[in-house]
Enzyme design. Structure first.
Site, PDB file in Angstrom:
ATOM      1  N   ASP A 165     -52.095 -24.139  31.099  1.00 49.42           N
ATOM      2  CA  ASP A 165     -50.653 -24.401  31.033  1.00 49.42           C
ATOM      3  C   ASP A 165     -50.326 -25.456  32.085  1.00 49.42           C
ATOM      4  O   ASP A 165     -50.605 -25.256  33.271  1.00 49.42           O
ATOM      5  CB  ASP A 165     -49.855 -23.120  31.327  1.00 49.42           C
ATOM      6  N   ASP A 218     -46.070 -17.692  18.372  1.00 44.58           N
ATOM      7  CA  ASP A 218     -45.828 -16.654  19.381  1.00 44.58           C
ATOM      8  C   ASP A 218     -45.172 -15.480  18.668  1.00 44.58           C
ATOM      9  O   ASP A 218     -43.973 -15.509  18.385  1.00 44.58           O
ATOM     10  CB  ASP A 218     -44.899 -17.176  20.486  1.00 44.58           C
TER      11      ASP A 218
END
Length: 256
Positions: free
Chosen positions: A12, A131
């Protein structure tokens, strides 16, 4: 399963730095995504995934710089996602060294983005990032798995199983299936969700969210995933890529 199972570390990146703490003693700067990607390349990762979590689009050039510098020293497939909204965004990432590009919210807002990217660059370039979480309380979706955005904070009311089927029809080449319930728990992947998606799509599934120990990985493949993705277990040095591959091999899976 004849194809080798892929083991993929996920980085990330926020404004050019890796977030979600990283502990590698041999790295001069564990917050530098290029150094970290090179470390995983040395560890024989099969692919690298970069997720640009920067909220503002002003850092887009920072991400392009990260990808360009990584491509000079990391020679395995690289997927870049986060903030990709147009075929032009995809083009600029591919030009600087990405092999695949992940789309998420922009595709939910405009599903035609999937077909436009697939038509222009090929299905193999497009990874649909989903997600998903289990619905709690009153259920609005048929499957009980709902697509979320904003890192799981925003409900969409969209059935995750319906969405992956639709995305495959539109031209997605791969599904990055991230369980928002399992994410960060280190209690294992959401196997039921993987099975539910596997029943409906033929394209590869990358399982994400929940890896905490080496034993968590083989069940994800058994449930139907083609690849496994993790972040903190690798970043914190809890597991190495080799640990995961050895465990998969022990269970009869082919690894590179």
């Amino acid at each position: 399963m004849s194809l080798a199972v892929r083991v993929i570390p996920c980085l990330d990146v926020d404004a050019g730095r890796v977030v979600k703490g990283v502990h590698f003693e041999n790295l001069k700067d564990a917050g530098d995504p290029v150094e970290l990607a090179a470390e995983y390349y040395r560890q024989r990762a099969d692919e690298i995934t970069f997720l640009d979590v920067t909220a503002s689009s002003s850092h887009r050039n920072t991400m392009i710089d990260v990808v360009s510098r990584t491509a000079e020293q990391v020679f395995i497939p690289m997927t870049v996602g986060g903030g990709v909204r147009t075929p032009e965004d995809v083009d600029s990432l591919l030009r600087c060294g990405a092999d695949k590009v992940g789309v998420n919210t922009a595709a939910i807002n405009d599903p035609s983005l999937i077909s436009r990217v697939a038509d222009r660059f090929g299905n193999q370039v497009l990874v649909l990032s989903v997600d998903a979480r289990r619905e709690k309380g009153e259920q609005h979706t048929q499957s009980g798995f709902e697509v979320t955005t904003m890192g799981g904070r925003k409900s969409t009311g969209i059935d995750a199983i319906w969405w992956v089927k639709r995305a495959e029809q539109l031209g997605a080449g791969e599904i990055l299936l991230n369980s928002m319930d399992a994410d960060g728990t280190k209690e294992g992947f959401d196997l039921e969700m993987i099975r539910a998606v596997r029943k409906e799509v033929k394209i590869p599934i990358i399982a994400s969210g929940g890896a905490g120990k080496v034993e968590d990985f083989p069940p994800a493949i058994e449930a139907g995933a083609d690849a496994v993705l993790a972040a903190s277990v690798f970043h914190y040095g809890i597991l190495t890529i080799a640990d995961v591959k050895a465990e998969l091999k022990k269970h009869g899976y082919t690894v590179r």
